[in-house]
Design a protein around this motif. Structure first.
Motif, PDB file in Angstrom:
ATOM      1  N   HIS A  49      50.670  36.414  42.915  1.00 13.90           N
ATOM      2  CA  HIS A  49      49.363  36.971  43.276  1.00 13.90           C
ATOM      3  C   HIS A  49      48.820  36.283  44.531  1.00 13.90           C
ATOM      4  N   ARG A  50      48.754  34.948  44.524  1.00  7.56           N
ATOM      5  CA  ARG A  50      48.254  34.172  45.648  1.00  7.56           C
ATOM      6  C   ARG A  50      48.583  32.707  45.406  1.00  7.56           C
ATOM      7  N   ILE A  51      48.312  31.888  46.426  1.00  7.69           N
ATOM      8  CA  ILE A  51      48.417  30.436  46.293  1.00  7.69           C
ATOM      9  C   ILE A  51      47.012  29.891  46.119  1.00  7.69           C
ATOM     10  N   ALA A  52      46.791  29.114  45.073  1.00  8.05           N
ATOM     11  CA  ALA A  52      45.476  28.541  44.818  1.00  8.05           C
ATOM     12  C   ALA A  52      45.196  27.424  45.808  1.00  8.05           C
ATOM     13  N   ALA A  53      43.939  26.967  45.830  1.00 10.14           N
ATOM     14  CA  ALA A  53      43.530  25.942  46.787  1.00 10.14           C
ATOM     15  C   ALA A  53      44.317  24.651  46.623  1.00 10.14           C
ATOM     16  N   GLU A  60      31.440  46.374  25.513  1.00 12.01           N
ATOM     17  CA  GLU A  60      32.310  46.000  26.623  1.00 12.01           C
ATOM     18  C   GLU A  60      33.683  45.657  26.074  1.00 12.01           C
ATOM     19  N   PRO A  61      34.722  45.903  26.848  1.00 16.17           N
ATOM     20  CA  PRO A  61      36.086  45.732  26.332  1.00 16.17           C
ATOM     21  C   PRO A  61      36.496  44.258  26.229  1.00 16.17           C
ATOM     22  N   ILE A  62      37.434  44.010  25.332  1.00 15.53           N
ATOM     23  CA  ILE A  62      38.075  42.704  25.185  1.00 15.53           C
ATOM     24  C   ILE A  62      39.546  42.891  25.560  1.00 15.53           C
ATOM     25  N   TYR A  63      40.048  42.028  26.449  1.00 22.66           N
ATOM     26  CA  TYR A  63      41.413  42.178  26.953  1.00 22.66           C
ATOM     27  C   TYR A  63      42.301  41.002  26.543  1.00 22.66           C
ATOM     28  N   ASN A  64      43.572  41.307  26.375  1.00 20.17           N
ATOM     29  CA  ASN A  64      44.598  40.277  26.216  1.00 20.17           C
ATOM     30  C   ASN A  64      45.518  40.377  27.430  1.00 20.17           C
ATOM     31  N   CYS A  65      45.608  39.287  28.229  1.00 21.87           N
ATOM     32  CA  CYS A  65      46.356  39.314  29.490  1.00 21.87           C
ATOM     33  C   CYS A  65      47.601  38.447  29.414  1.00 21.87           C
ATOM     34  N   VAL A  66      48.706  38.975  29.941  1.00 24.57           N
ATOM     35  CA  VAL A  66      49.987  38.258  29.965  1.00 24.57           C
ATOM     36  C   VAL A  66      50.435  38.102  31.415  1.00 24.57           C
ATOM     37  N   GLU A  67      50.804  36.903  31.786  1.00 22.09           N
ATOM     38  CA  GLU A  67      51.224  36.620  33.161  1.00 22.09           C
ATOM     39  C   GLU A  67      52.574  37.265  33.466  1.00 22.09           C
ATOM     40  N   GLN A  83      44.308  48.189  53.534  1.00 20.34           N
ATOM     41  CA  GLN A  83      45.332  47.678  52.608  1.00 20.34           C
ATOM     42  C   GLN A  83      45.419  48.493  51.315  1.00 20.34           C
ATOM     43  N   ASN A  84      44.547  49.519  51.207  1.00 21.34           N
ATOM     44  CA  ASN A  84      44.554  50.432  50.057  1.00 21.34           C
ATOM     45  C   ASN A  84      44.515  49.708  48.709  1.00 21.34           C
ATOM     46  N   PRO A  85      43.491  48.898  48.466  1.00 20.96           N
ATOM     47  CA  PRO A  85      43.424  48.172  47.191  1.00 20.96           C
ATOM     48  C   PRO A  85      43.107  49.112  46.029  1.00 20.96           C
ATOM     49  N   LYS A  86      43.707  48.826  44.876  1.00 23.62           N
ATOM     50  CA  LYS A  86      43.484  49.651  43.686  1.00 23.62           C
ATOM     51  C   LYS A  86      42.814  48.864  42.567  1.00 23.62           C
ATOM     52  N   THR A  87      42.932  47.530  42.630  1.00 27.90           N
ATOM     53  CA  THR A  87      42.406  46.706  41.548  1.00 27.90           C
ATOM     54  C   THR A  87      41.663  45.501  42.116  1.00 27.90           C
ATOM     55  N   GLN A  88      40.979  44.794  41.224  1.00 29.77           N
ATOM     56  CA  GLN A  88      40.311  43.549  41.611  1.00 29.77           C
ATOM     57  C   GLN A  88      41.324  42.553  42.151  1.00 29.77           C
ATOM     58  N   GLU A  89      42.471  42.473  41.523  1.00 27.38           N
ATOM     59  CA  GLU A  89      43.510  41.550  41.985  1.00 27.38           C
ATOM     60  C   GLU A  89      43.967  41.886  43.399  1.00 27.38           C
ATOM     61  N   ASP A  90      44.012  43.170  43.725  1.00 25.41           N
ATOM     62  CA  ASP A  90      44.401  43.574  45.082  1.00 25.41           C
ATOM     63  C   ASP A  90      43.403  43.027  46.105  1.00 25.41           C
ATOM     64  N   VAL A  91      42.111  43.128  45.803  1.00 24.98           N
ATOM     65  CA  VAL A  91      41.093  42.633  46.727  1.00 24.98           C
ATOM     66  C   VAL A  91      41.179  41.120  46.848  1.00 24.98           C
ATOM     67  N   GLU A  92      41.411  40.434  45.736  1.00 21.89           N
ATOM     68  CA  GLU A  92      41.555  38.978  45.781  1.00 21.89           C
ATOM     69  C   GLU A  92      42.756  38.575  46.624  1.00 21.89           C
ATOM     70  N   LYS A 101      48.696  39.381  36.389  1.00 23.64           N
ATOM     71  CA  LYS A 101      48.691  39.533  34.940  1.00 23.64           C
ATOM     72  C   LYS A 101      48.649  41.003  34.548  1.00 23.64           C
ATOM     73  N   ASN A 102      49.267  41.308  33.430  1.00 24.54           N
ATOM     74  CA  ASN A 102      49.138  42.612  32.802  1.00 24.54           C
ATOM     75  C   ASN A 102      48.155  42.470  31.647  1.00 24.54           C
ATOM     76  N   CYS A 103      47.084  43.251  31.680  1.00 27.59           N
ATOM     77  CA  CYS A 103      46.034  43.133  30.664  1.00 27.59           C
ATOM     78  C   CYS A 103      45.975  44.394  29.800  1.00 27.59           C
ATOM     79  N   THR A 104      45.874  44.186  28.508  1.00 28.34           N
ATOM     80  CA  THR A 104      45.784  45.293  27.545  1.00 28.34           C
ATOM     81  C   THR A 104      44.508  45.137  26.740  1.00 28.34           C
ATOM     82  N   GLN A 105      43.745  46.240  26.623  1.00 32.52           N
ATOM     83  CA  GLN A 105      42.521  46.174  25.838  1.00 32.52           C
ATOM     84  C   GLN A 105      42.856  46.081  24.364  1.00 32.52           C
ATOM     85  N   THR A 106      42.236  45.083  23.698  1.00 31.86           N
ATOM     86  CA  THR A 106      42.508  44.863  22.274  1.00 31.86           C
ATOM     87  C   THR A 106      41.303  45.182  21.390  1.00 31.86           C
ATOM     88  N   GLY A 107      40.163  45.452  22.028  1.00 32.83           N
ATOM     89  CA  GLY A 107      38.981  45.759  21.229  1.00 32.83           C
ATOM     90  C   GLY A 107      37.740  45.857  22.084  1.00 32.83           C
TER      91      GLY A 107
END
Length: 607
Positions: free
Chosen positions: A526-530, A514-521, A380-389, A538-544
């Motif tokens: 992505h998936r259906i939860a249980a 370690e980085p601090i991120y701000n994520c926007v939906e 499935q050629n995953p590139k991110t953690q979200e891809d694996v999830e 989400k799009n995440c941007t490092q803020t610090g």
């Protein structure tokens, strides 16, 4: 002599369908005499006072429902023995006979008392038209059904050429050698062919949804009992000839059942079903029931389809959700399953072994299941953690990862089940192509509901197609929040050493950031939860950044799960403390301690 009460009785019996056209007259009993054409060895005495019920029924005409064939009077082909005439000396006798003739077995026998009489043939044609209107049986199958009913009514159970008899053993008796899936299949088939009561379907539906290749008998049995057990008044609905739209609007269960069986509806085939059914020796009584069950199912499915079509005219967005969406999801599952069939079938072997506690079949299952999961995920050629999830939440990916979970659970590897459970517990419970169809439909419905609060369905997971039974696919991850010996480790890798398929990882003690991120939906699903909630990417941007002191004792992991682990990489893992050893299950591997680039997630390499 006329009787208004008797006229109403006739109308009630003959008027099975609301669309039927009826004209009822009640001639005097003494006005009718029967010709000497009784089907027995000797005809009855010709006596005006011994008139039969026929003259009271022959003028009740039933119109064919739209789309079905018209039954015309003819000599019955199903009369395999003589029957005594039904006689009525007074109207009360006739009314009693009317009640008896509402039973199709009695009506079948009655049709054989005067088979050559045109008046009785006319009445029989009316009664058969009611059956055709209700069930949609073709002519040959209708005559076969009447033949079985006549045999049953005559207590003879004459063979249909298949060896059927009252004493015929049920061909679907359990065997001590049966696997659980085989037992569940036989349980449902005994309801179809042997007159057994079917009262639950959760396990049979769960087992049957392993793949798309269903036996035609099992397909019909599951579909029939799924609707019969969950929706009342099916027979009344068929007699009425339509399904109340208000009973369908907002009915999440019916929507789910329809999506679950949507592809199977297209696969229903009369000749295939009856050809397969004809291979077994069963009594005429149960053969009649089998025919009735099959056409009851087809008739009810037709009414459901018509009801959804009417709703879709008012709500056009619903049309694709009940047809194209589940079909596409089903077909996608089949494509993925076909490409990875060896892996998925091996997981089913683990499932069977777990249910039967065959320990020898569980040996080596961890390595096998880990390899199967990683091989599929890599395609499935995953590139991110979200891809694996997302892969883990996909139908085939879920099955493979759940197989690994079952294996680790069987061997009491609590740290591994905790790690895997952290991923699976956040996804809707997957199974096979039918469950995939339901969840795809739910996703489309929930999106539509979010955009339009007046959409008639909510997409609630009211009908859980893949419920856990007996520990199967239980993914609650009992150690996900700590407890027992489970713990976590993380840090920068200092050294890696391999021996006998195991990898020992040591960590540096250092202060790092370690980085601090701000994520926007986003609006990308992505998936259906249980719980049925749609989770968006989400799009995440490092803020610090923030400083952390990292210190961890060495851990031991299997070589198969050590993807991306090397010196200076940053690893997170879930642990089980076993004596002096620290067994670990790596969850995330980053290229460096800065955690800017993840290179592996749950043993899957990221591109």
């Amino acid at each position: 002599m006329t009787s208004e009460k008797f006229s109403k009785s006739i109308a009630k019996t003959a008027g099975i369908l609301a669309t039927a056209t009826l004209t009822v007259a009640t001639p005097a009993l003494a006005d009718y005499t029967r010709p000497d054409t009784y089907s027995g060895e000797a005809g009855p005495t010709r006596d005006a006072e011994e008139a039969t019920i026929v003259p009271f029924l022959e003028s009740a005409r039933v119109a064919p429902r739209a789309g079905v064939w018209t039954v015309t009077p003819e000599r019955p082909t199903w009369c395999n023995r003589p029957f005594k005439p039904f006689r009525a000396r007074k109207v009360t006798d006739a009314e009693r006979m009317m009640r008896e003739l509402e039973r199709i077995g009695d009506a079948a026998a009655f049709s054989c008392t005067w088979p050559d009489d045109p008046n009785q043939q006319a009445w029989t044609a009316n009664r058969l038209q009611m059956l055709v209107n209700q069930y949609g049986m073709p002519r040959a199958r209708l005559h076969e059904y009447m033949r079985a009913q006549t045999a049953k009514a005559g207590k003879s159970r004459a063979s249909r050429g298949r060896g059927g008899s009252d004493e015929a053993a049920c061909p679907f008796a359990d065997s001590s050698l049966d696997l659980p899936a085989e037992k569940d299949t036989k349980y449902v088939l005994r309801g179809l062919f042997c007159g057994d009561r079917v009262s639950f379907l959760t396990r049979p539906m769960w087992q049957a949804d392993r793949n798309h290749e269903l036996d035609p008998l099992l397909r019909v049995s599951l579909m029939y009992y799924a609707f019969r057990l969950n929706y009342s008044g099916i027979d009344d609905t068929l007699e009425k000839g339509e399904l109340d739209i208000d009973s369908v609007l907002g009915n999440e269960d019916m929507l789910a059942h329809w999506a679950f069986f949507r592809r199977d509806v297209d696969k229903l085939n009369d000749e295939e079903f009856f050809s397969k059914a004809g291979e077994f020796s069963i009594s005429d009584e149960n053969w009649a029931k089998t025919i009735e069950i099959y056409y009851t199912l087809k008739g009810y499915l037709r009414l459901i389809e018509n009801a959804f079509a009417q709703i879709s005219q008012r709500v056009p967005e619903l049309g694709p959700m009940i047809n194209e969406v589940p079909i596409q999801a089903y077909d996608t599952w089949v494509e993925q399953y076909t490409a990875h069939r060896a892996h998925v079938d091996r997981v089913y072997t683990i499932e069977d072994a777990l249910q039967t506690q065959r320990r020898r079949d569980m040996e080596g299952c961890s390595e096998m299941a880990t390899g199967a999961w990683q091989s599929f995920a890599a395609t499935q050629n995953p590139k991110t953690q979200e891809d694996v999830e997302a892969i883990a939440a996909s139908p085939v990916g879920y099955a493979l990862l759940a197989g690994l979970y079952m294996c680790e659970q069987f061997h009491d590897n609590e740290f591994a089940t905790a790690a895997i459970g952290n991923v699976l517990e956040n996804s809707a419970l997957q199974r096979g192509p039918r469950t995939a169809a339901v969840l795809a439909m739910y996703e489309a419905v929930r999106i539509a509901r979010n955009e339009n609060g007046r959409f008639p369905f909510e997409g609630k997971l009211a009908f859980n197609t893949a419920q856990n039974r007996g520990g199967l696919y239980e993914v609650s991850a009992p150690y996900a929040n700590g407890g027992g010996s489970q713990a976590r480790a993380w840090g920068k890798v200092q050294s890696v050493s391999k021996a006998n398929g195991m990898v020992t990882v040591t960590f540096k003690r250092e202060t790092t950031t370690e980085p601090i991120y701000n994520c926007v939906e986003t609006n990308k699903v992505h998936r259906i939860a249980a719980d049925g909630t749609i989770v968006y990417r989400k799009n995440c941007t490092q803020t610090g950044t923030r400083e952390v002191v990292v210190s961890a004792d060495p851990i031991i992991v299997t070589e198969a799960r050590a993807e991306g682990i090397k010196k200076n990489a940053y690893v997170t893992a879930i642990l089980e403390l076993a004596g002096d050893e620290r067994n670990g299950y790596p969850t995330a591997v980053f290229k460096s301690a800065k955690q800017e680039k993840m290179v592996a997630y749950f043993g899957v390499a990221l591109r």
